[in-house]
Write a protein that holds these residues in place. Structure first.
Motif, PDB file in Angstrom:
ATOM      1  N   ASP A 134     -22.772  65.305  36.315  1.00 29.68           N
ATOM      2  CA  ASP A 134     -23.122  66.478  35.497  1.00 29.68           C
ATOM      3  C   ASP A 134     -23.339  66.084  34.039  1.00 29.68           C
ATOM      4  OD1 ASP A 134     -22.996  68.121  37.703  1.00 29.68           O
ATOM      5  OD2 ASP A 134     -20.935  68.806  37.287  1.00 29.68           O
ATOM      6  N   ILE A 135     -22.501  65.192  33.522  1.00 30.10           N
ATOM      7  CA  ILE A 135     -22.649  64.735  32.137  1.00 30.10           C
ATOM      8  C   ILE A 135     -23.975  64.001  31.949  1.00 30.10           C
ATOM      9  CG2 ILE A 135     -21.746  63.094  30.435  1.00 30.10           C
ATOM     10  CD1 ILE A 135     -18.924  63.843  31.474  1.00 30.10           C
ATOM     11  N   ILE A 136     -24.308  63.127  32.896  1.00 25.01           N
ATOM     12  CA  ILE A 136     -25.560  62.367  32.798  1.00 25.01           C
ATOM     13  C   ILE A 136     -26.760  63.303  32.881  1.00 25.01           C
ATOM     14  CG2 ILE A 136     -27.008  60.638  33.928  1.00 25.01           C
ATOM     15  CD1 ILE A 136     -24.428  59.156  34.686  1.00 25.01           C
ATOM     16  N   VAL A 137     -26.722  64.256  33.818  1.00 29.27           N
ATOM     17  CA  VAL A 137     -27.833  65.192  33.970  1.00 29.27           C
ATOM     18  C   VAL A 137     -28.005  66.031  32.713  1.00 29.27           C
ATOM     19  CG1 VAL A 137     -28.614  67.248  35.223  1.00 29.27           C
ATOM     20  CG2 VAL A 137     -27.779  65.275  36.479  1.00 29.27           C
ATOM     21  N   SER A 138     -26.904  66.548  32.167  1.00 27.82           N
ATOM     22  CA  SER A 138     -27.022  67.377  30.965  1.00 27.82           C
ATOM     23  C   SER A 138     -27.501  66.548  29.776  1.00 27.82           C
ATOM     24  CB  SER A 138     -25.688  68.054  30.649  1.00 27.82           C
ATOM     25  OG  SER A 138     -24.697  67.103  30.365  1.00 27.82           O
ATOM     26  N   ALA A 139     -27.057  65.298  29.669  1.00 30.23           N
ATOM     27  CA  ALA A 139     -27.512  64.436  28.579  1.00 30.23           C
ATOM     28  C   ALA A 139     -28.994  64.111  28.723  1.00 30.23           C
ATOM     29  CB  ALA A 139     -26.691  63.151  28.531  1.00 30.23           C
ATOM     30  N   ARG A 140     -29.440  63.843  29.944  1.00 29.05           N
ATOM     31  CA  ARG A 140     -30.863  63.545  30.174  1.00 29.05           C
ATOM     32  C   ARG A 140     -31.724  64.773  29.890  1.00 29.05           C
ATOM     33  NH1 ARG A 140     -32.563  58.945  29.802  1.00 29.05           N
ATOM     34  NH2 ARG A 140     -34.357  59.508  31.005  1.00 29.05           N
ATOM     35  N   ASN A 141     -31.257  65.959  30.306  1.00 28.51           N
ATOM     36  CA  ASN A 141     -32.012  67.180  30.047  1.00 28.51           C
ATOM     37  C   ASN A 141     -32.075  67.472  28.547  1.00 28.51           C
ATOM     38  OD1 ASN A 141     -32.582  67.547  32.729  1.00 28.51           O
ATOM     39  ND2 ASN A 141     -30.891  68.948  33.078  1.00 28.51           N
ATOM     40  N   ALA A 142     -30.973  67.254  27.841  1.00 23.26           N
ATOM     41  CA  ALA A 142     -30.959  67.459  26.390  1.00 23.26           C
ATOM     42  C   ALA A 142     -31.898  66.474  25.707  1.00 23.26           C
ATOM     43  CB  ALA A 142     -29.546  67.301  25.848  1.00 23.26           C
ATOM     44  N   GLN A 143     -31.913  65.242  26.183  1.00 19.46           N
ATOM     45  CA  GLN A 143     -32.803  64.237  25.606  1.00 19.46           C
ATOM     46  C   GLN A 143     -34.265  64.606  25.866  1.00 19.46           C
ATOM     47  OE1 GLN A 143     -32.246  60.313  27.181  1.00 19.46           O
ATOM     48  NE2 GLN A 143     -33.486  59.342  25.612  1.00 19.46           N
ATOM     49  N   ALA A 145     -35.445  67.633  26.339  1.00 16.40           N
ATOM     50  CA  ALA A 145     -35.755  68.800  25.520  1.00 16.40           C
ATOM     51  C   ALA A 145     -35.990  68.384  24.076  1.00 16.40           C
ATOM     52  CB  ALA A 145     -34.621  69.814  25.592  1.00 16.40           C
ATOM     53  N   GLN A 146     -35.199  67.441  23.592  1.00 17.91           N
ATOM     54  CA  GLN A 146     -35.373  66.966  22.225  1.00 17.91           C
ATOM     55  C   GLN A 146     -36.709  66.246  22.071  1.00 17.91           C
ATOM     56  OE1 GLN A 146     -32.369  64.207  20.976  1.00 17.91           O
ATOM     57  NE2 GLN A 146     -32.893  64.385  18.819  1.00 17.91           N
ATOM     58  N   ASN A 147     -37.086  65.443  23.068  1.00 18.01           N
ATOM     59  CA  ASN A 147     -38.376  64.765  23.021  1.00 18.01           C
ATOM     60  C   ASN A 147     -39.518  65.774  23.041  1.00 18.01           C
ATOM     61  OD1 ASN A 147     -37.091  62.321  22.966  1.00 18.01           O
ATOM     62  ND2 ASN A 147     -37.413  61.863  25.126  1.00 18.01           N
ATOM     63  N   ALA A 148     -39.392  66.819  23.874  1.00 18.37           N
ATOM     64  CA  ALA A 148     -40.430  67.845  23.941  1.00 18.37           C
ATOM     65  C   ALA A 148     -40.528  68.595  22.618  1.00 18.37           C
ATOM     66  CB  ALA A 148     -40.138  68.816  25.076  1.00 18.37           C
ATOM     67  N   GLN A 149     -39.400  68.871  21.988  1.00 19.13           N
ATOM     68  CA  GLN A 149     -39.397  69.561  20.704  1.00 19.13           C
ATOM     69  C   GLN A 149     -40.061  68.687  19.643  1.00 19.13           C
ATOM     70  OE1 GLN A 149     -35.516  70.538  19.266  1.00 19.13           O
ATOM     71  NE2 GLN A 149     -36.282  71.860  17.644  1.00 19.13           N
ATOM     72  N   GLY A 150     -39.787  67.406  19.655  1.00 26.69           N
ATOM     73  CA  GLY A 150     -40.435  66.480  18.721  1.00 26.69           C
ATOM     74  C   GLY A 150     -41.926  66.417  18.945  1.00 26.69           C
ATOM     75  N   ASP A 151     -42.342  66.442  20.215  1.00 29.38           N
ATOM     76  CA  ASP A 151     -43.772  66.445  20.528  1.00 29.38           C
ATOM     77  C   ASP A 151     -44.437  67.706  20.002  1.00 29.38           C
ATOM     78  OD1 ASP A 151     -43.409  64.024  21.750  1.00 29.38           O
ATOM     79  OD2 ASP A 151     -43.421  64.839  23.797  1.00 29.38           O
ATOM     80  N   GLN A 152     -43.775  68.848  20.148  1.00 27.88           N
ATOM     81  CA  GLN A 152     -44.337  70.105  19.633  1.00 27.88           C
ATOM     82  C   GLN A 152     -44.472  70.051  18.123  1.00 27.88           C
ATOM     83  OE1 GLN A 152     -45.632  72.610  21.317  1.00 27.88           O
ATOM     84  NE2 GLN A 152     -45.209  71.520  23.213  1.00 27.88           N
ATOM     85  N   TYR A 153     -43.487  69.465  17.452  1.00 29.20           N
ATOM     86  CA  TYR A 153     -43.544  69.328  16.002  1.00 29.20           C
ATOM     87  C   TYR A 153     -44.714  68.464  15.591  1.00 29.20           C
ATOM     88  CZ  TYR A 153     -42.274  68.076  11.248  1.00 29.20           C
ATOM     89  OH  TYR A 153     -42.300  67.841   9.911  1.00 29.20           O
TER      90      TYR A 153
END
Length: 161
Positions: A134-143, A145-153
């Motif tokens: 669960d920790i790995i999955v949540s960390a990968r999903n957060a990463q 999402a952060q990459n997608a947010q950076g791409d949008q920026y």
């Protein structure tokens, strides 16, 4: 790519097989084994400034490769990616016991062996493994999402210019 617990659990289960397959494919494709610490480590100082030959195949060599070698190269890159993901979480968990359990799981120990080594129950080890996943999955999903947010920026920056 690895957004679900089952996909992380499957690459954890295949970790040992992937390590041996990586070594085998490197021997076939390159004629020698590439040390894992050279898979993406930055260099500084004179080491970074000096020219070096590539440890991988050149574009001309890749075009000349037959279909089987290309598939082996794709499989090698995929397995390296999976192994790097798993090994990046070594010693990152909150308590020592969880880190030990994660190391033993990657080493291929059974739940019973881990439980007897740590003096805990098998159910505790299973629960801990599920928490790790669960920790790995949540960390990968957060990463992701952060990459997608950076791409949008970056897209907004490009359109504004």
């Amino acid at each position: 790519m690895f957004k679900t617990g089952t996909s992380i659990a499957s690459i954890i289960a295949d970790y040992q097989m992937m390590k041996t397959e990586i070594a085998r494919l490197e021997q076939i494709l390159y004629g020698f084994k590439i040390p894992m610490d050279n898979w993406g480590v930055a260099q500084y100082g004179l080491d970074a400034a000096m020219p070096k030959g590539s440890s991988g195949k050149s574009e001309a060599e890749l075009k000349k490769m037959d279909v089987r070698e290309r598939k082996q190269m794709e499989r090698l890159n995929y397995m390296r990616y999976c192994v790097l993901i798993l090994e990046s979480y070594t010693n990152t968990f909150s308590d020592l016991r969880t880190n030990i359990i994660y190391d033993h799981i990657l080493d291929g120990w059974t739940y019973r062996q881990i439980a007897s080594e740590l003096g805990v129950g098998v159910t505790y080890v299973k629960e801990c493994k599920h928490q790790i996943i669960d920790i790995i999955v949540s960390a990968r999903n957060a990463q992701n999402a952060q990459n997608a947010q950076g791409d949008q920026y970056l897209l907004k920056e490009r359109s504004a210019v």
